[in-house]
Structures are given as C-alpha cells and as structure tokens.
Scaffold this motif. Structure first.
Motif, short mmCIF file in Angstrom:
data_model
loop_
_atom_site.label_atom_id
_atom_site.label_comp_id
_atom_site.label_asym_id
_atom_site.label_seq_id
_atom_site.Cartn_x
_atom_site.Cartn_y
_atom_site.Cartn_z
N GLY A 93 0.78 -1.23 0.00
CA GLY A 93 0.00 0.00 0.00
C GLY A 93 0.81 1.27 0.00
N SER A 94 1.82 1.38 0.84
CA SER A 94 2.52 2.66 0.95
C SER A 94 3.93 2.45 1.48
CB SER A 94 1.77 3.59 1.89
OG SER A 94 2.50 4.76 2.13
N ILE A 95 4.86 3.26 0.97
CA ILE A 95 6.22 3.29 1.52
C ILE A 95 6.67 4.72 1.75
CG2 ILE A 95 6.94 1.10 0.52
CD1 ILE A 95 8.43 2.70 -1.63
N SER A 96 5.74 5.65 1.70
CA SER A 96 6.11 7.06 1.77
C SER A 96 6.36 7.57 3.18
CB SER A 96 5.03 7.92 1.10
OG SER A 96 3.80 7.75 1.77
N GLN A 97 5.82 6.91 4.18
CA GLN A 97 6.00 7.34 5.56
C GLN A 97 6.91 6.36 6.30
OE1 GLN A 97 4.66 10.23 6.62
NE2 GLN A 97 3.81 10.48 4.57
N PRO A 98 7.63 6.84 7.31
CA PRO A 98 8.46 5.91 8.09
C PRO A 98 7.60 4.81 8.71
CG PRO A 98 8.99 8.18 8.63
CD PRO A 98 7.78 8.22 7.74
N GLY A 99 8.09 3.60 8.63
CA GLY A 99 7.36 2.47 9.19
C GLY A 99 6.29 1.90 8.28
N ASP A 100 6.20 2.38 7.05
CA ASP A 100 5.17 1.90 6.12
C ASP A 100 5.44 0.51 5.59
OD1 ASP A 100 3.30 3.86 6.25
OD2 ASP A 100 3.95 4.90 4.44
N GLY A 101 6.64 0.05 5.67
CA GLY A 101 6.86 -1.32 5.27
C GLY A 101 7.79 -1.53 4.10
N PHE A 102 8.83 -0.70 3.97
CA PHE A 102 9.78 -0.91 2.88
C PHE A 102 10.45 -2.28 2.99
CE2 PHE A 102 13.96 -0.47 0.86
CZ PHE A 102 13.53 -0.15 -0.42
N VAL A 103 10.72 -2.72 4.23
CA VAL A 103 11.33 -4.03 4.43
C VAL A 103 10.38 -5.14 3.98
CG1 VAL A 103 12.21 -5.63 6.18
CG2 VAL A 103 12.81 -3.22 6.29
N ILE A 104 9.10 -4.97 4.24
CA ILE A 104 8.11 -5.96 3.81
C ILE A 104 8.05 -6.02 2.29
CG2 ILE A 104 5.65 -6.52 3.79
CD1 ILE A 104 5.54 -5.47 6.66
N ILE A 105 8.08 -4.86 1.65
CA ILE A 105 8.04 -4.84 0.18
C ILE A 105 9.27 -5.54 -0.38
CG2 ILE A 105 8.14 -3.32 -1.83
CD1 ILE A 105 6.34 -1.40 -0.27
N ALA A 106 10.42 -5.33 0.23
CA ALA A 106 11.64 -6.01 -0.23
C ALA A 106 11.50 -7.52 -0.08
CB ALA A 106 12.85 -5.49 0.54
N LYS A 107 10.98 -7.96 1.07
CA LYS A 107 10.76 -9.40 1.27
C LYS A 107 9.84 -9.97 0.21
CE LYS A 107 11.15 -10.04 6.24
NZ LYS A 107 10.42 -10.41 7.45
N VAL A 108 8.75 -9.27 -0.03
CA VAL A 108 7.76 -9.74 -1.00
C VAL A 108 8.37 -9.81 -2.40
CG1 VAL A 108 5.59 -9.11 -2.12
CG2 VAL A 108 5.80 -8.97 0.35
N ALA A 109 9.10 -8.76 -2.78
CA ALA A 109 9.68 -8.70 -4.13
C ALA A 109 10.77 -9.74 -4.32
CB ALA A 109 10.22 -7.31 -4.39
N ILE A 110 11.40 -10.18 -3.25
CA ILE A 110 12.43 -11.22 -3.36
C ILE A 110 11.80 -12.61 -3.26
CG2 ILE A 110 14.43 -12.23 -2.19
CD1 ILE A 110 15.22 -9.34 -1.44
N ASN A 111 10.89 -12.80 -2.33
CA ASN A 111 10.31 -14.12 -2.10
C ASN A 111 9.46 -14.62 -3.26
OD1 ASN A 111 11.50 -14.44 0.38
ND2 ASN A 111 9.74 -13.72 1.53
N THR A 112 8.73 -13.74 -3.92
CA THR A 112 7.83 -14.17 -4.99
C THR A 112 8.59 -14.84 -6.14
OG1 THR A 112 6.22 -12.47 -4.39
CG2 THR A 112 6.02 -13.44 -6.58
N PRO A 113 9.61 -14.21 -6.73
CA PRO A 113 10.31 -14.91 -7.82
C PRO A 113 11.14 -16.10 -7.35
CG PRO A 113 11.28 -12.75 -7.46
CD PRO A 113 10.07 -12.83 -6.60
N ILE A 114 11.66 -16.05 -6.12
CA ILE A 114 12.41 -17.21 -5.63
C ILE A 114 11.48 -18.42 -5.55
CG2 ILE A 114 13.50 -18.21 -3.58
CD1 ILE A 114 14.87 -15.54 -3.14
N CYS A 115 10.30 -18.23 -5.02
CA CYS A 115 9.35 -19.35 -4.94
C CYS A 115 8.91 -19.81 -6.32
CB CYS A 115 8.14 -18.95 -4.11
SG CYS A 115 8.46 -19.06 -2.36
N ALA A 116 8.72 -18.87 -7.23
CA ALA A 116 8.33 -19.25 -8.59
C ALA A 116 9.41 -20.11 -9.24
CB ALA A 116 8.07 -18.00 -9.43
N MET A 117 10.66 -19.71 -9.10
CA MET A 117 11.75 -20.45 -9.74
C MET A 117 12.03 -21.78 -9.04
SD MET A 117 12.24 -18.64 -12.28
CE MET A 117 10.68 -17.79 -12.22
N THR A 118 11.91 -21.81 -7.72
CA THR A 118 12.11 -23.07 -7.00
C THR A 118 11.04 -24.08 -7.40
OG1 THR A 118 13.02 -21.85 -5.14
CG2 THR A 118 12.38 -24.11 -4.73
#
Length: 185
Positions: A93-118
């Motif tokens: 939803g948002s990464i514009s404010q502190p604590g919005d979840g940039f780390v979560i977005i990074a996890k999601v963007a990494i985990n999705t293709p890793i799972c697809a390729m595995t």
C-alpha cells in the motif's frame, strides 16, 4: 449466472471473514497478505466447478483457432511473473511514511520470484526424472506451470518469510516442492 453468484454472493462472504475486524478468521489471527488466500481459494473452487460443468476439452483448438505458439506461452509466463511481483509488492500500500513497510516490500519482491523459480525447477526435475524418465526430455510447460504454482503458494505469506525462507527446506522448499509435484499429478 454462475459467475454472478460467485462474485456477488460467495466471494464477499469469504472476504468478510478475513478483511473485517469482526470476521471470524481475522479474530483468530489469520494473516492473509493482500487477501490472496481468499482470492485463490475462491478462484480455485470456482474454476473447479466451472471445469466440471463444462467438461473435458474435445480438441486442441479454441473457437476453431490453434493454441498459441510456445514462444507466446513463455512470454505470457514472464509477463505474469513480473505482474505478480508488482501486485504482491504493491499490496503493502505505501512506503512514503516511516514504518510503512519498505522491508516488507523487499521481502515480498524477493520471495515471490524465488518461490516461482524453485517450484519451476521442482516441477521440471519431477517431470524429467519421475514422470518421463524413459523419454529423457525436458518439458518447459512443466516449468511454467510449476512457476505459477510457486507464485500462488507463496502469495498469502510472502510478507512473513525471511529472505532465505523462500528457498529453505523447512519453509519455501516444502511449499514449492509440494506445489511443483501437485501440478504434475
């Protein structure tokens, strides 16, 4: 009429169970990132019922046209992969404010293709060495279908896995191996 009933009556009830604070699954602590569990469960059930109602495909054409060439299938799979990564990451939803979840977005963007390729690799290996061991050939459609299964399997929990978890034995690999083998059955 079937689709109208599914979209108009069945899906909203299941979405309410997860999306609202008084939904019974939400009260039990059910965490469904981007409501993908509800979407995939309802879509899967709807497709299963629709496939049963329409019956088996009688020929390998659609409205008198041949199925698309394999290169279009591969291109479609890559487009779907990039779209799924964008959808999952955008579900934060948002990464514009502190604590919005940039780390979560990074996890999601990494985990999705890793799972697809595995899952794609698991499906390819299973198809090559178990299903078609006598033919000794690789079937890329197994890899494409396996990648779809991997993306669906990780979608609801892609924000919960650690970076390495999408490939590790006790988390992602079990999901992907199971999904990759199920698609071949």
């Amino acid at each position: 009429m079937f689709i109208f009933k599914s979209i108009g009556f069945i899906y909203p009830v299941a979405a309410h169970w997860v999306a609202t604070k008084n939904g019974w699954l939400h009260q039990l602590g059910f965490d469904d990132f981007a409501f993908s569990g509800v979407v995939h469960a309802m879509s899967g059930a709807t497709c299963l019922i629709a496939a049963y109602m329409t019956g088996p495909r009688l020929d390998r054409s659609f409205d008198g046209r041949k199925l698309p060439p394999h290169s279009q299938m591969i291109l479609g799979a890559f487009i779907f992969l990039f779209g799924m990564v964008a959808f999952n990451a955008g579900s934060q939803g948002s990464i514009s404010q502190p604590g919005d979840g940039f780390v979560i977005i990074a996890k999601v963007a990494i985990n999705t293709p890793i799972c697809a390729m595995t899952s794609a690799a698991t499906a390819l290996i299973y198809q090559r060495f178990i299903v078609d061991r006598l033919k000794k050939n690789w079937n890329y459609t197994s890899g494409i279908n396996g990648s779809f299964v991997g993306m669906v399997a990780i979608c609801a929990g892609c924000n919960q896995f650690q970076y390495w978890g999408a490939f590790a034995l006790h988390t992602g690999l079990l999901i992907n191996a199971g999904g990759g083998i199920v698609i071949m059955l």
